[in-house]
Scaffold this motif. Structure first.
Motif, PDB file in Angstrom:
ATOM      1  N   PHE A 162      -0.349  -2.145  10.962  1.00 29.28           N
ATOM      2  CA  PHE A 162      -0.427  -3.549  10.564  1.00 29.28           C
ATOM      3  C   PHE A 162      -1.838  -3.895  10.073  1.00 29.28           C
ATOM      4  CE2 PHE A 162      -1.235  -8.025  11.478  1.00 29.28           C
ATOM      5  CZ  PHE A 162      -0.110  -8.661  10.974  1.00 29.28           C
ATOM      6  N   ASN A 163      -1.918  -4.558   8.937  1.00 28.41           N
ATOM      7  CA  ASN A 163      -3.176  -5.052   8.351  1.00 28.41           C
ATOM      8  C   ASN A 163      -3.998  -3.969   7.645  1.00 28.41           C
ATOM      9  OD1 ASN A 163      -4.579  -7.445   7.792  1.00 28.41           O
ATOM     10  ND2 ASN A 163      -6.166  -6.928   9.273  1.00 28.41           N
ATOM     11  N   ARG A 164      -3.386  -2.831   7.362  1.00 23.61           N
ATOM     12  CA  ARG A 164      -4.074  -1.838   6.533  1.00 23.61           C
ATOM     13  C   ARG A 164      -3.779  -2.138   5.062  1.00 23.61           C
ATOM     14  NH1 ARG A 164      -2.864   3.768   9.979  1.00 23.61           N
ATOM     15  NH2 ARG A 164      -3.903   3.075  11.914  1.00 23.61           N
ATOM     16  N   GLU A 165      -2.580  -1.790   4.640  1.00 26.17           N
ATOM     17  CA  GLU A 165      -2.171  -2.158   3.284  1.00 26.17           C
ATOM     18  C   GLU A 165      -1.100  -3.247   3.305  1.00 26.17           C
ATOM     19  OE1 GLU A 165      -0.882   1.321   1.288  1.00 26.17           O
ATOM     20  OE2 GLU A 165      -2.875   2.273   1.293  1.00 26.17           O
ATOM     21  N   LEU A 166      -0.383  -3.309   4.396  1.00 27.64           N
ATOM     22  CA  LEU A 166       0.731  -4.243   4.534  1.00 27.64           C
ATOM     23  C   LEU A 166       0.746  -4.795   5.955  1.00 27.64           C
ATOM     24  CD1 LEU A 166       3.386  -5.298   3.092  1.00 27.64           C
ATOM     25  CD2 LEU A 166       4.548  -3.379   4.188  1.00 27.64           C
ATOM     26  N   ARG A 167       1.167  -6.040   6.093  1.00 29.46           N
ATOM     27  CA  ARG A 167       1.297  -6.641   7.420  1.00 29.46           C
ATOM     28  C   ARG A 167       2.785  -6.768   7.722  1.00 29.46           C
ATOM     29  NH1 ARG A 167      -2.188 -11.991   6.692  1.00 29.46           N
ATOM     30  NH2 ARG A 167      -1.316 -11.837   4.569  1.00 29.46           N
ATOM     31  N   LEU A 168       3.327  -5.779   8.420  1.00 27.57           N
ATOM     32  CA  LEU A 168       4.765  -5.677   8.635  1.00 27.57           C
ATOM     33  C   LEU A 168       5.123  -5.958  10.097  1.00 27.57           C
ATOM     34  CD1 LEU A 168       7.554  -4.900   7.446  1.00 27.57           C
ATOM     35  CD2 LEU A 168       7.033  -2.528   8.054  1.00 27.57           C
ATOM     36  N   VAL A 169       6.079  -6.882  10.300  1.00 26.61           N
ATOM     37  CA  VAL A 169       6.570  -7.191  11.644  1.00 26.61           C
ATOM     38  C   VAL A 169       8.090  -7.284  11.607  1.00 26.61           C
ATOM     39  CG1 VAL A 169       4.475  -8.468  12.262  1.00 26.61           C
ATOM     40  CG2 VAL A 169       6.435  -9.697  11.312  1.00 26.61           C
ATOM     41  N   LYS A 170       8.700  -7.165  12.771  1.00 25.65           N
ATOM     42  CA  LYS A 170      10.152  -7.277  12.894  1.00 25.65           C
ATOM     43  C   LYS A 170      10.478  -8.298  13.968  1.00 25.65           C
ATOM     44  CE  LYS A 170      14.344  -4.518  13.670  1.00 25.65           C
ATOM     45  NZ  LYS A 170      14.870  -3.156  13.930  1.00 25.65           N
ATOM     46  N   LEU A 171      11.379  -9.239  13.644  1.00 25.30           N
ATOM     47  CA  LEU A 171      11.709 -10.326  14.565  1.00 25.30           C
ATOM     48  C   LEU A 171      13.161 -10.264  15.006  1.00 25.30           C
ATOM     49  CD1 LEU A 171      10.926 -13.116  15.890  1.00 25.30           C
ATOM     50  CD2 LEU A 171      11.883 -14.163  13.823  1.00 25.30           C
ATOM     51  N   LYS A 185      -2.939  -8.066   1.093  1.00 27.16           N
ATOM     52  CA  LYS A 185      -2.111  -7.489   2.155  1.00 27.16           C
ATOM     53  C   LYS A 185      -0.934  -8.417   2.452  1.00 27.16           C
ATOM     54  CE  LYS A 185      -6.154  -5.298   4.290  1.00 27.16           C
ATOM     55  NZ  LYS A 185      -6.991  -5.194   5.519  1.00 27.16           N
ATOM     56  N   PRO A 186       0.170  -8.248   1.743  1.00 26.44           N
ATOM     57  CA  PRO A 186       1.343  -9.110   1.954  1.00 26.44           C
ATOM     58  C   PRO A 186       1.844  -9.052   3.393  1.00 26.44           C
ATOM     59  CG  PRO A 186       1.574  -7.825  -0.060  1.00 26.44           C
ATOM     60  CD  PRO A 186       0.383  -7.278   0.664  1.00 26.44           C
ATOM     61  N   PHE A 187       2.323 -10.175   3.876  1.00 21.33           N
ATOM     62  CA  PHE A 187       2.888 -10.291   5.225  1.00 21.33           C
ATOM     63  C   PHE A 187       4.405 -10.251   5.081  1.00 21.33           C
ATOM     64  CE2 PHE A 187       4.225 -12.049   9.186  1.00 21.33           C
ATOM     65  CZ  PHE A 187       3.175 -11.908  10.094  1.00 21.33           C
ATOM     66  N   MET A 188       5.050  -9.326   5.788  1.00 21.60           N
ATOM     67  CA  MET A 188       6.499  -9.183   5.693  1.00 21.60           C
ATOM     68  C   MET A 188       7.150  -9.278   7.057  1.00 21.60           C
ATOM     69  SD  MET A 188       7.176  -6.279   2.756  1.00 21.60           S
ATOM     70  CE  MET A 188       8.939  -6.560   2.936  1.00 21.60           C
ATOM     71  N   VAL A 189       8.209 -10.083   7.119  1.00 19.37           N
ATOM     72  CA  VAL A 189       8.988 -10.254   8.347  1.00 19.37           C
ATOM     73  C   VAL A 189      10.365  -9.640   8.122  1.00 19.37           C
ATOM     74  CG1 VAL A 189       9.951 -11.869  10.021  1.00 19.37           C
ATOM     75  CG2 VAL A 189       7.790 -12.401   8.872  1.00 19.37           C
ATOM     76  N   GLN A 190      10.730  -8.700   8.980  1.00 21.18           N
ATOM     77  CA  GLN A 190      12.059  -8.113   8.907  1.00 21.18           C
ATOM     78  C   GLN A 190      12.938  -8.714   9.992  1.00 21.18           C
ATOM     79  OE1 GLN A 190      11.570  -3.864   9.234  1.00 21.18           O
ATOM     80  NE2 GLN A 190      11.039  -3.623   7.076  1.00 21.18           N
ATOM     81  N   ALA A 191      14.165  -9.091   9.593  1.00 28.20           N
ATOM     82  CA  ALA A 191      15.168  -9.557  10.538  1.00 28.20           C
ATOM     83  C   ALA A 191      16.448  -8.776  10.274  1.00 28.20           C
ATOM     84  CB  ALA A 191      15.390 -11.063  10.381  1.00 28.20           C
ATOM     85  N   SER A 192      17.464  -8.993  11.076  1.00 29.53           N
ATOM     86  CA  SER A 192      18.679  -8.188  10.943  1.00 29.53           C
ATOM     87  C   SER A 192      19.400  -8.418   9.622  1.00 29.53           C
ATOM     88  CB  SER A 192      19.637  -8.485  12.107  1.00 29.53           C
ATOM     89  OG  SER A 192      20.001  -9.856  12.111  1.00 29.53           O
ATOM     90  N   ASP A 193      19.288  -9.647   9.059  1.00 25.76           N
ATOM     91  CA  ASP A 193      20.058  -9.974   7.864  1.00 25.76           C
ATOM     92  C   ASP A 193      19.214 -10.218   6.619  1.00 25.76           C
ATOM     93  OD1 ASP A 193      23.027 -10.399   8.814  1.00 25.76           O
ATOM     94  OD2 ASP A 193      21.748 -11.258  10.351  1.00 25.76           O
TER      95      ASP A 193
END
Length: 367
Positions: A162-171, A185-193
Motif C-alpha cells: 500500500f502507498n508504493r505505486e497503488l493504494r489498494l484496500v478491500k472492504l 498513487k490512485p486509491f482503490m477500494v475492492q468490494a464483492s460486487d
C-alpha cells in the motif's frame, strides 16, 4: 390522492404519485404509498419491482414525472385516427414505451460504458487488517494520511505494498473514506460486487455479504465504479449521488417493441441505479446513508426484514421475525442514543407487533 386500480407493473409506473414516492420528493405521497403497501400485502412484490425499475430507469437524469408531463402534451397534440377507446389505450402504452425508450437509451448506455481506467487487481498479499465487531464503530488512519471509519461488523484489508505505486484496500461491510490526495498513487477500494478508483475524495461504501444490494455515496470529489460479474460496467459518480447495485442478475427490463403492451424480460447484467441525494444547505451530515458516522440510525422507508439486519449489526443482537407479514412492515424513523428496547418500543407505535428479549436474542411476533 390517487385511487386507481393497480393490477400490473405499468399501472404503478405511470402514476405520478407513485413516481414522487419512489423519488422521495413528496411526503404525502410517501405516506400514502406506505399505507397502500400495508393495505395490499398481496401486491408487495409488484410494488417493490416497480420501485426498483423506476430507480434503474431514472438514474441521475430527468425525473419520470417531468418526462411523462412532456410526453402527455406531445401525445395530446398528435393526431390519432383510431377509435376513442383504442386511442386511450394507445396513449397509455405509448407514454410508457416512450419514457422507457428515452430512459433506457440515455441511461443504460451511461451505466455500461466499458472502463479503461480501472484495471482489476486482486488483493492477495495483506499487510494490515482493521476490523469492527457488531455494535461498534472505529476510525483508523492509513499510512498515506487517509482516514477510514468502519461501521459495525466491518473489515478493511490493506495491501502489503500500500502507498508504493497503488493504494489498494478491500472492504467487507461499510466504511466512510476520506482519501488523501495523491494523483501519482490512485486509491482503490475492492468490494464483492464492484471496485472503486479515486484520487482524493470523501465517500461511503456499503457492501455487506448478507444484503441484497451494495451501495456507494459520494460526498465530495469524484469516483469511478466498476461492477463485477458476467459483464463489467463502469460509471462515474458526482457529489451527492448514490449508486446502488442489485446483486440478482436476472431482473426486469421493459421491451416496448413487442405489440401495444410492454413485456418483461431479463437483464443480462446486474441492476445499477443512480439517484441524486438532496442535502440541506450542503450539509453532508444530513445524508441518511452516512448518518451512522454521527451515531444516528436513519431509517427511510425500510421493510422490517431489511431493518432487522441493520439492528442486528447496530446493537449486536439476533432478531427473529416470526411471520412473513412482519417482514412487510415499513418504517421511517431516526434514532441516536436509544437502546434496542427503546427502538422497538418506538416502532411498535407505527406497526402492531410484540417482542421478547432474552439476552441478545429477540423474538418478534404479530400482535
Amino acid at each position: 390522492m390517487s385511487q386507481k386500480d393497480y393490477k400490473q407493473l405499468e399501472d404503478f409506473l405511470i402514476d405520478d404519485t407513485f413516481q414522487k414516492y419512489c423519488s422521495g420528493e413528496d411526503k404525502n405521497c410517501i405516506l400514502y404509498w406506505q399505507q397502500y403497501s400495508l393495505n395490499h400485502p398481496e401486491q408487495a412484490e409488484m410494488i417493490l419491482k416497480a420501485k426498483r425499475l423506476y430507480q434503474i430507469l431514472v438514474g441521475n437524469r430527468k425525473s419520470v414525472h417531468e418526462q411523462m408531463e412532456r410526453l402527455k402534451t406531445d401525445l395530446q397534440n398528435a393526431p390519432v385516427e383510431s377509435s376513442p377507446i383504442r386511442r386511450i389505450a394507445w396513449q397509455r402504452w405509448a407514454a410508457i414505451a416512450a419514457v422507457f425508450v428515452a430512459l433506457v437509451a440515455g441511461g443504460i448506455w451511461y451505466y455500461t460504458v466499458p472502463t479503461q481506467d480501472i484495471v482489476s487487481q486482486e488483493l492477495t498479499d495483506i499487510g494490515q487488517v482493521y476490523q469492527t465487531k457488531k455494535g461498534e464503530k472505529k476510525t483508523f488512519e492509513l499510512i498515506d494520511g487517509s482516514t477510514v471509519t468502519l461501521n459495525s461488523a466491518s473489515k478493511l484489508e490493506v495491501s502489503s505494498d500500500f502507498n508504493r505505486e497503488l493504494r489498494l484496500v478491500k472492504l467487507v461491510g461499510e466504511g466512510y473514506f476520506q482519501v488523501a490526495k495523491n494523483k501519482e498513487k490512485p486509491f482503490m477500494v475492492q468490494a464483492s460486487d464492484f471496485d472503486i478508483k479515486v484520487l482524493g475524495t470523501t465517500f461511503n461504501v456499503k457492501s455487506y455479504p448478507e444484503e441484497p444490494t451494495a451501495e456507494a455515496v459520494l460526498v465530495e470529489g469524484s469516483i469511478e465504479m466498476k461492477s463485477k460479474g458476467q459483464r463489467e460496467n463502469s460509471v462515474v459518480i458526482k457529489p451527492n449521488q448514490k449508486i446502488t447495485i442489485f446483486k440478482n442478475q436476472a431482473e426486469l427490463l421493459v421491451d416496448a417493441s413487442k405489440g401495444d403492451k410492454p413485456t418483461l424480460g431479463k437483464l443480462p447484467i446486474k441492476e445499477i441505479a443512480i439517484e441524486n441525494i438532496p442535502v440541506v444547505e450542503s450539509n453532508a451530515t444530513e445524508i441518511p446513508d452516512i448518518a451512522w458516522k454521527e451515531n444516528r440510525l436513519e431509517i427511510v422507508d425500510q421493510d422490517f426484514e431489511t431493518l432487522r439486519r441493520t439492528l442486528e449489526r447496530w446493537y449486536d443482537v439476533d432478531i427473529q421475525l416470526q411471520s412473513e407479514q412482519l417482514k412487510q412492515y415499513r418504517f421511517t424513523a431516526t434514532f441516536s442514543k436509544e437502546n434496542i428496547t427503546q427502538v422497538l418500543s418506538a416502532l411498535q407505535k407505527v406497526e402492531p407487533f410484540k417482542f421478547e428479549l432474552y439476552g441478545k436474542k429477540i423474538t418478534i411476533s404479530e400482535k
